[in-house]
Design an enzyme around this catalytic site. Structure first.
Site, short mmCIF file in Angstrom:
data_model
loop_
_atom_site.label_atom_id
_atom_site.label_comp_id
_atom_site.label_asym_id
_atom_site.label_seq_id
_atom_site.Cartn_x
_atom_site.Cartn_y
_atom_site.Cartn_z
CG ASP A 111 -2.17 0.82 1.06
OD1 ASP A 111 -2.35 1.63 0.02
OD2 ASP A 111 -2.58 1.10 2.06
N GLY A 112 0.19 2.57 -0.60
CA GLY A 112 0.93 3.63 -0.54
C GLY A 112 1.63 4.24 -1.63
N GLY A 158 0.12 5.62 -4.26
CA GLY A 158 -0.68 6.78 -4.75
C GLY A 158 -0.01 7.96 -3.81
CG HIS A 207 0.29 2.31 -9.39
ND1 HIS A 207 -0.09 1.86 -8.07
CD2 HIS A 207 -0.75 2.67 -9.87
CE1 HIS A 207 -1.11 2.21 -7.74
NE2 HIS A 207 -1.74 2.73 -8.85
CD GLU A 263 -13.13 -5.18 -2.67
OE1 GLU A 263 -11.73 -5.31 -2.92
OE2 GLU A 263 -13.63 -6.02 -2.30
CD1 TRP A 309 -11.92 -5.90 -10.72
CD2 TRP A 309 -10.87 -4.99 -12.41
NE1 TRP A 309 -11.14 -6.94 -11.25
CE2 TRP A 309 -10.61 -6.46 -12.41
CE3 TRP A 309 -10.64 -4.45 -13.68
CZ2 TRP A 309 -9.80 -7.01 -13.18
CZ3 TRP A 309 -9.45 -5.05 -14.37
CH2 TRP A 309 -9.31 -6.37 -14.42
CG LEU A 358 9.62 -16.79 -3.77
CD1 LEU A 358 9.30 -17.00 -2.26
CD2 LEU A 358 10.21 -15.47 -4.18
CD GLU A 382 2.26 -13.75 15.34
OE1 GLU A 382 2.29 -12.62 15.96
OE2 GLU A 382 1.72 -14.61 16.08
#
Ligand code: FPP
Length: 250
Positions: free
Chosen positions: A25-26, A28, A42, A72, A74, A136, A212
């Protein structure tokens, strides 16, 4: 501790999480702070994705799930959605050789049938080409909604009950998990959220029952390898009890 010391101490500590999930997040806010368009945030976020995938593989993590695009999302402005989809396509194409080189297996969770056909094709191709990699597992949550996933699981369970494929007595945690889109993946041990928001945001609702949580104020484009290792070191210091009492206090 310098970055190399932190890396050695995390790998030596032994209690490495098997599965780390991240709410990135973040982007923007990072862009706004610099007077840039959200899409620049982005783009910077993709650079962080590359760094974190690399370090996750380096320390021997088995599963990394990234909340890349929610159902959401979209509803965001058309231009922003297109830019994220374009980035997904470009990055998948561009990084495929590095994924192969580093033995990373790409998978996706979510309703990827909703992605634009061209983007979906590129993604499915990378998933197919990395299928036999044993390092991974990089899981991109795309067009994903935790509630929608649970509702779909309930619908499928109902169908299988009607056709007597399963009986009500068969329904338990394990069976329910096997009807989710994350079937086959262990539940996340650690969920990291960047940019300070204290929310789950419809991400892996069933799977995070005992995960966690680690929230940092750092915005995703600024999130470094060091920040990632610090989150893991914090996890390693925790006492996971799964609703029980720790052995030392019995
Ligand atoms: C959250 O920041 C970020 C997203 C919704 C998109 C994440 C996408 C990428 C990093 C690019 C594509 C990734 C890959 C793996 C190719 P935000 O826009 O919600 O930030 P804000 O809360 O500050 O507005």
């Amino acid at each position: 501790m310098n970055p190399e010391e932190l890396k050695s101490s995390v790998t030596a500590a032994g209690k490495l999480p098997e599965h780390v999930a991240i709410i990135m997040d973040g982007n923007g806010r990072w862009a706004r702070k610099r007077g840039l368009l959200r899409t620049a945030g982005h783009r910077a976020g993709v650079k962080t994705v590359k760094k974190i995938v690399r370090i996750a593989g380096d320390i021997g993590l088995k599963y990394l799930t990234l909340f890349t695009f929610s159902t959401e999302n979209w509803k965001r402005p058309k231009d922003e959605v297109s830019a994220i989809m374009r980035l997904l396509e470009q990055t998948t194409k561009k990084e495929l050789s590095e994924l192969l080189e580093n033995n990373v297996r790409l998978i996706a969770t979510g309703n990827i049938e909703n992605l634009p056909p061209k983007k979906r094709e590129v993604l499915l191709d990378a998933i197919e080409r990395t299928r036999n990699n044993t390092g991974l597992v990089l899981n991109l949550a795309l067009s994903y909604s935790g509630r929608a996933e649970i509702l779909q699981a309930i619908k499928n369970i109902t169908t299988d009950l009607s056709s007597k494929k399963i009986s009500p007595d068969d329904i338990n945690d394990e069976l329910f998990s096997s009807y989710l889109q994350t079937n086959g993946l262990p539940d996340p041990d650690l969920l990291i959220r960047t940019s300070g928001e204290m929310r789950i945001s419809n991400f892996l609702l069933w799977q995070t029952a005992y995960t966690e949580l680690y929230v940092t104020d750092v915005l995703w484009p600024d999130f470094s390898e060091d920040d990632f290792l610090k989150a893991i070191a914090d996890y390693q210091r925790r006492d996971r009890r799964f609703g029980m009492v720790s052995p030392s206090k019995k």
